[in-house]
Motif scaffolding. Structure first.
Motif, short mmCIF file in Angstrom:
data_model
loop_
_atom_site.label_atom_id
_atom_site.label_comp_id
_atom_site.label_asym_id
_atom_site.label_seq_id
_atom_site.Cartn_x
_atom_site.Cartn_y
_atom_site.Cartn_z
N PHE A 270 -100.67 -74.75 72.44
CA PHE A 270 -100.54 -74.05 71.16
C PHE A 270 -101.91 -73.67 70.62
O PHE A 270 -102.14 -72.52 70.21
CB PHE A 270 -99.81 -74.96 70.16
CG PHE A 270 -99.77 -74.44 68.76
CD1 PHE A 270 -98.81 -73.53 68.36
CD2 PHE A 270 -100.71 -74.87 67.81
CE1 PHE A 270 -98.78 -73.05 67.06
CE2 PHE A 270 -100.67 -74.40 66.51
CZ PHE A 270 -99.70 -73.49 66.13
N GLY A 271 -102.84 -74.62 70.60
CA GLY A 271 -104.19 -74.31 70.15
C GLY A 271 -104.87 -73.29 71.04
O GLY A 271 -105.55 -72.38 70.55
N LEU A 272 -104.68 -73.43 72.36
CA LEU A 272 -105.28 -72.48 73.29
C LEU A 272 -104.75 -71.07 73.05
O LEU A 272 -105.52 -70.10 73.03
CB LEU A 272 -104.98 -72.91 74.73
CG LEU A 272 -105.65 -72.12 75.85
CD1 LEU A 272 -107.16 -72.35 75.83
CD2 LEU A 272 -105.06 -72.52 77.20
N LEU A 273 -103.45 -70.95 72.84
CA LEU A 273 -102.84 -69.64 72.57
C LEU A 273 -103.40 -69.04 71.28
O LEU A 273 -103.74 -67.85 71.24
CB LEU A 273 -101.32 -69.79 72.46
CG LEU A 273 -100.54 -68.54 72.05
CD1 LEU A 273 -100.70 -67.43 73.08
CD2 LEU A 273 -99.06 -68.88 71.85
N ALA A 274 -103.51 -69.84 70.23
CA ALA A 274 -104.04 -69.34 68.96
C ALA A 274 -105.49 -68.89 69.11
O ALA A 274 -105.89 -67.87 68.54
CB ALA A 274 -103.92 -70.42 67.88
N GLY A 275 -106.30 -69.65 69.86
CA GLY A 275 -107.69 -69.25 70.07
C GLY A 275 -107.82 -67.95 70.84
O GLY A 275 -108.62 -67.08 70.49
N VAL A 276 -107.02 -67.80 71.90
CA VAL A 276 -107.06 -66.57 72.69
C VAL A 276 -106.58 -65.38 71.86
O VAL A 276 -107.18 -64.29 71.90
CB VAL A 276 -106.22 -66.73 73.96
CG1 VAL A 276 -106.08 -65.39 74.69
CG2 VAL A 276 -106.84 -67.77 74.89
N LEU A 277 -105.51 -65.57 71.08
CA LEU A 277 -105.02 -64.49 70.23
C LEU A 277 -106.06 -64.09 69.18
O LEU A 277 -106.17 -62.91 68.82
CB LEU A 277 -103.72 -64.92 69.54
CG LEU A 277 -102.47 -64.99 70.43
CD1 LEU A 277 -101.31 -65.57 69.64
CD2 LEU A 277 -102.12 -63.61 70.96
N THR A 278 -106.81 -65.07 68.68
CA THR A 278 -107.88 -64.76 67.73
C THR A 278 -108.88 -63.79 68.34
O THR A 278 -109.28 -62.80 67.72
CB THR A 278 -108.60 -66.05 67.30
OG1 THR A 278 -107.68 -66.90 66.60
CG2 THR A 278 -109.78 -65.74 66.39
N MET A 279 -109.28 -64.06 69.58
CA MET A 279 -110.25 -63.19 70.24
C MET A 279 -109.65 -61.82 70.54
O MET A 279 -110.34 -60.79 70.42
CB MET A 279 -110.73 -63.85 71.53
CG MET A 279 -111.66 -65.03 71.30
SD MET A 279 -113.09 -64.61 70.27
CE MET A 279 -113.73 -63.18 71.13
N ILE A 280 -108.40 -61.77 70.92
CA ILE A 280 -107.76 -60.47 71.20
C ILE A 280 -107.72 -59.61 69.94
O ILE A 280 -108.01 -58.41 69.96
CB ILE A 280 -106.34 -60.69 71.77
CG1 ILE A 280 -106.43 -61.31 73.16
CG2 ILE A 280 -105.58 -59.38 71.83
CD1 ILE A 280 -105.09 -61.67 73.76
N ILE A 281 -107.37 -60.24 68.81
CA ILE A 281 -107.33 -59.49 67.55
C ILE A 281 -108.73 -59.04 67.14
O ILE A 281 -108.92 -57.91 66.68
CB ILE A 281 -106.68 -60.35 66.45
CG1 ILE A 281 -105.21 -60.62 66.79
CG2 ILE A 281 -106.80 -59.66 65.09
CD1 ILE A 281 -104.53 -61.59 65.84
N ARG A 282 -109.72 -59.90 67.33
CA ARG A 282 -111.09 -59.54 66.96
C ARG A 282 -111.62 -58.38 67.82
O ARG A 282 -112.35 -57.53 67.33
CB ARG A 282 -112.01 -60.74 67.09
CG ARG A 282 -111.81 -61.79 65.99
CD ARG A 282 -112.85 -62.90 66.10
NE ARG A 282 -112.72 -63.87 65.01
CZ ARG A 282 -113.56 -64.85 64.79
NH1 ARG A 282 -114.60 -65.03 65.60
NH2 ARG A 282 -113.39 -65.69 63.77
N VAL A 283 -111.25 -58.36 69.08
CA VAL A 283 -111.77 -57.34 69.98
C VAL A 283 -111.00 -56.03 69.86
O VAL A 283 -111.60 -54.95 69.78
CB VAL A 283 -111.75 -57.85 71.44
CG1 VAL A 283 -112.16 -56.74 72.40
CG2 VAL A 283 -112.68 -59.05 71.59
N TYR A 284 -109.69 -56.11 69.81
CA TYR A 284 -108.86 -54.89 69.86
C TYR A 284 -108.21 -54.54 68.53
O TYR A 284 -107.73 -53.41 68.36
CB TYR A 284 -107.77 -55.04 70.91
CG TYR A 284 -108.29 -55.24 72.31
CD1 TYR A 284 -108.97 -54.22 72.98
CD2 TYR A 284 -108.12 -56.46 72.98
CE1 TYR A 284 -109.44 -54.41 74.27
CE2 TYR A 284 -108.59 -56.66 74.26
CZ TYR A 284 -109.25 -55.63 74.90
OH TYR A 284 -109.72 -55.81 76.18
#
Length: 319
Positions: A270-284
């Motif tokens: 769950f934490g890993l998914l939230a961290g990866v989604l954070t980066m996806i939103i920041r980049v794209y």
């Protein structure tokens, strides 16, 4: 054999965890853990930060009390959960936030983020993020931290990154970011104090370490991969970790017990998914930070992650 008195059995809303602690005690621990960040916020942004935090906390408590009366249940504001939600919501706001938006967002955090799903423990979403999301979508110009804090010499690192690329981040020293010398949510950017409070909560076992560890790992790993893909537009993953609401989200928002998994492996995923989604939103994405939306999206995945469970001992594997 002693007869069990059925009146001694109580049923309450999940989550259930045998730790020998009370809800009030856990919420009090969260308040204590957030106080250093609140103090640094006042030191950085002045009396305006105190105004936002005090108003948000007061409105949250009042809203829960009125909701309890409307639902004809005994008021339970003394468990301090509404106070924690109000302070957490304030931490995500700029210090210049107008009073009406602070009040509206705090009330929505309680009404839509908590009470509409029942009492404490029934919400599938992190309550402060519900109010933040409504305010961000409804009043984007007022929630724009970079344009609402024109009277300060501090800048918003994530907006600088979004507008000018990785070269713009060279003006920021990691130590300054760590000490909170940046714009963002008034309490969330106080990284050193938030980290200290989060570690204290983990050591005291008020939160489980797997979710923050997964969240931080997701940001660092995804940030490193994006830096390899887009070296001109993406800085070091450490920059992403020290800016915005990343650390606050890892320790205080993603660890909400009612909206996060309860087993060790699902918690880390769950934490890993939230961290990866954070980066996806920041980049794209169009939003500079992305932590709040990432955790909300991860909240929707909690039921699926909860299905990851160990096989009962002695059971046969179906072919």
């Amino acid at each position: 054999m002693k007869t069990l008195n059925p009146l001694m059995l109580t049923v309450s809303a999940p989550p259930h965890m045998h730790v020998g602690r009370t809800v009030r005690g856990r919420m009090l621990a969260f308040i204590i853990a957030m106080m250093p960040a609140a103090a640094l916020a006042v030191a950085s942004f002045g009396i305006e930060a105190l105004r936002v935090m005090a108003l948000s906390a007061a409105v949250a408590v009042l809203t829960e009390y009125l909701c309890n009366l409307a639902m004809e249940i005994k008021p339970k504001v003394d468990d301090l959960s509404a106070l924690v939600i109000g302070i957490s919501f304030a931490f995500l706001l700029p210090a210049s936030a107008p009073w009406w938006m602070v009040a509206a967002g705090s009330a929505l955090s309680i009404a839509l983020g908590k009470m509409v799903f029942g009492e404490l423990g029934g919400s599938p979403l992190s309550a402060p993020l519900v109010g933040w999301a409504v305010c961000t979508v409804s009043w984007p110009h007022v929630m724009d931290i970079n344009s609402s804090m024109l009277t300060t010499e501090l800048t918003y690192p994530l907006v600088q990154l979004k507008m000018f690329g990785a070269a713009a981040t060279e003006q920021y020293a990691y130590f300054d970011l760590f000490m909170g010398k940046q714009l963002g949510g008034l309490g969330a950017v106080q990284v050193v104090a938030v980290l200290a409070g989060g570690i204290w909560l983990a050591v005291r076992r008020h939160i489980q370490w797997q979710i923050p560890a997964g969240f931080i790992s997701g940001i660092l790993v995804a940030g490193y991969l994006f830096q390899l893909l887009y070296p001109e537009s993406q800085p070091s993953p450490v920059f992403h970790l020290l800016t915005g609401s990343a650390v606050f989200g890892a320790f205080f928002l993603a660890t909400d017990m009612s909206s996060s998994p309860k087993r060790r492996l699902p918690m880390f995923l769950f934490g890993l998914l939230a961290g990866v989604l954070t980066m996806i939103i920041r980049v794209y994405g169009i939003y500079p930070d992305g932590v709040a939306f990432a955790i909300l999206l991860a909240n929707f995945c909690t039921p699926a992650l909860e299905r990851i469970r160990p096989r009962p001992f002695g059971s046969e594997v179906k072919k």
